[in-house]
Design an enzyme around this catalytic site. Structure first.
Site, short mmCIF file in Angstrom:
data_model
loop_
_atom_site.label_atom_id
_atom_site.label_comp_id
_atom_site.label_asym_id
_atom_site.label_seq_id
_atom_site.Cartn_x
_atom_site.Cartn_y
_atom_site.Cartn_z
N HIS A 1 0.56 -1.61 0.09
CA HIS A 1 0.36 -0.27 0.32
C HIS A 1 0.70 1.12 -0.10
CE1 HIS A 1 1.64 -0.42 4.36
NE2 HIS A 1 1.07 1.08 4.41
N ASP B 1 0.82 5.29 1.85
CA ASP B 1 0.04 6.07 2.70
C ASP B 1 -0.63 7.33 2.60
OD1 ASP B 1 1.37 3.82 5.06
OD2 ASP B 1 2.81 4.87 5.41
N HIS C 1 4.88 0.27 0.05
CA HIS C 1 6.08 -0.52 0.76
C HIS C 1 4.55 -1.52 1.22
CE1 HIS C 1 3.40 2.18 3.09
NE2 HIS C 1 3.65 2.21 4.20
N ARG D 1 8.54 -9.00 14.87
CA ARG D 1 8.84 -7.46 14.49
C ARG D 1 8.27 -6.06 14.84
NH1 ARG D 1 10.30 -3.79 10.61
NH2 ARG D 1 9.64 -1.86 10.40
#
Ligand SMILES: C=C1C[C@]23C[C@@]1(O)CC[C@H]2[C@@]12CC[C@H](O)[C@@](C)(C(=O)O1)[C@H]2[C@@H]3C(=O)O
Ligand SMILES: O=C(O)CCC(=O)C(=O)O
Ligand SMILES: [Fe+2]
Length: 335
Positions: free
Chosen positions: A207, A209, A264, A274
């Protein structure tokens, strides 16, 4: 062994995996905020990648580590405890579902409004144990992350030669700025789920941002990938002490396409979890978004028509994660 409930297992089956990338990418621009050349280097990085790593940023490492550790404590709580902080409305605790339109990932997260006092937000209930510590950790962190974002946006404006220098930063400084803060947790994918196709499992699907700028920091675990101009996906080397800056859709529009809103995604690690923390700096709902006139070549029409952030946001929340949301605001194809 992690045992999934029936509904969690059904969601797991919907989560996609992706092709592995080859090693960590060494070409991400690294910018020292104190370098006298920073403004020029930032502009170059935003044009080429829409993404860069920022060092010497001035945000105290202890603020970053303190919040990271409090967030990790939360995500390690039993599921029944975490569920008390949900469902999202639109802020709060989320698990596997991303957004309202059927996107899923191997992720848990907390989404907060970055512009109202943390104490007034429902998701604080998750830190019932020690709300004061959490509140001050979020507020200390956000204050610094915002200060640094303003500085970056002022360097961008200066580097682009646009006046006044606060033309971008003032949108985030506005008390009505629609900014949010996200703590993402991507558990490592256990062996028995990997056997079911869990290798390179998508944590957060590809996607861009929507906002102006996204400011990310993470623990020392890999997973973030960006898409280069030629369409290749590359893995970003993690660095717990640095920030990663993303150009968002709004900045792509305001620079009339000169800066690139970077695509990203996050891929789950097989062994390590993570944890990332992202401040998304956005304009106020009534802000008018349009290309800055001095960035539109003389005699040409701008690439995008003017719209308000609320108009864009409504279209964002009607879209799926991977959709190109800017097309309908382009002059050539828009309606
Ligand atoms: C699927 C969605 C989740 C998202 C809203 C959307 O409809 C499309 C954009 C998504 C995104 C990506 C960046 C940020 O993480 C986010 C908070 C945002 O502003 O846009 C998320 C949205 C979300 O998770 O609600
Ligand atoms: O968690 C990450 O590293 C990135 C997540 C992301 O892209 C997002 O929350 O918009
Ligand atoms: Fe993102």
């Amino acid at each position: 062994m992690v045992v999934l409930s029936q509904s969690a297992f059904e969601q797991f089956c919907l989560i996609k995996s992706c092709k592995p990338t080859s090693g960590l990418f060494s070409g991400i621009p690294v910018i020292d905020l104190r370098d006298p050349e920073a403004k020029t280097l930032i502009v170059k990085a935003c044009e080429e990648f829409g993404f860069f790593k920022l060092v010497n940023h001035g945000v105290p490492l202890e603020f970053m580590l303190e919040l990271e550790s409090l967030a990790a404590n939360f995500f390690e709580l039993p599921q029944s405890e975490k569920d008390k902080a949900g469902p999202l409305d639109p802020y709060g605790y989320g698990n596997k579902r991303i957004g309202p339109n059927g996107d899923v990932g191997w992720i848990e997260y907390i989404l907060l409004n970055a512009n109202t006092k943390v104490t007034s937000q429902k998701s604080l209930s998750i830190f019932r144990e020690n709300p004061e510590i959490f509140r001050s950790a979020v507020e200390n962190y956000l204050l610094e992350a915002k200060r640094m974002s303003f500085e970056v946006l002022e360097l961008m404006a200066d580097g682009l030669g646009i006046a006044p220098m606060n033309v971008l930063s003032r949108m985030l400084k506005d008390e009505k700025s629609d900014s949010c803060f996200r703590l993402n947790y991507y558990p490592s994918c256990p062996d028995h789920l990997q056997a079911l196709g869990g290798r390179n499992l998508i944590g957060f699907g590809e996607h861009t941002d929507p906002q102006i700028i996204s400011v990310l920091t993470s623990n020392n675990t890999t997973g973030l990938q960006i898409c280069l101009r030629d369409g290749t996906w590359v893995a970003v080397p993690p660095d717990q002490t640095a920030f990663y800056i993303n150009v968002g859709d709004t900045l792509q529009v305001m620079t009339n396409g000169r800066f690139r809103s970077v695509k990203h995604r996050v891929v789950t690690d097989e062994k390590e979890s993570r944890l990332s923390m992202i401040y998304f700096g956005g304009p106020s709902l009534d802000a008018k978004i349009a290309p800055i006139p001095s960035l539109v070549p003389e005699g040409e029409e701008s690439l995008y028509r003017e719209y308000t952030w609320v108009e864009y946001k409504q279209s964002v929340y009607k879209s799926r994660l991977g959709d190109n949301r800017l097309t309908q605001f382009e002059r050539t194809t828009g309606h």
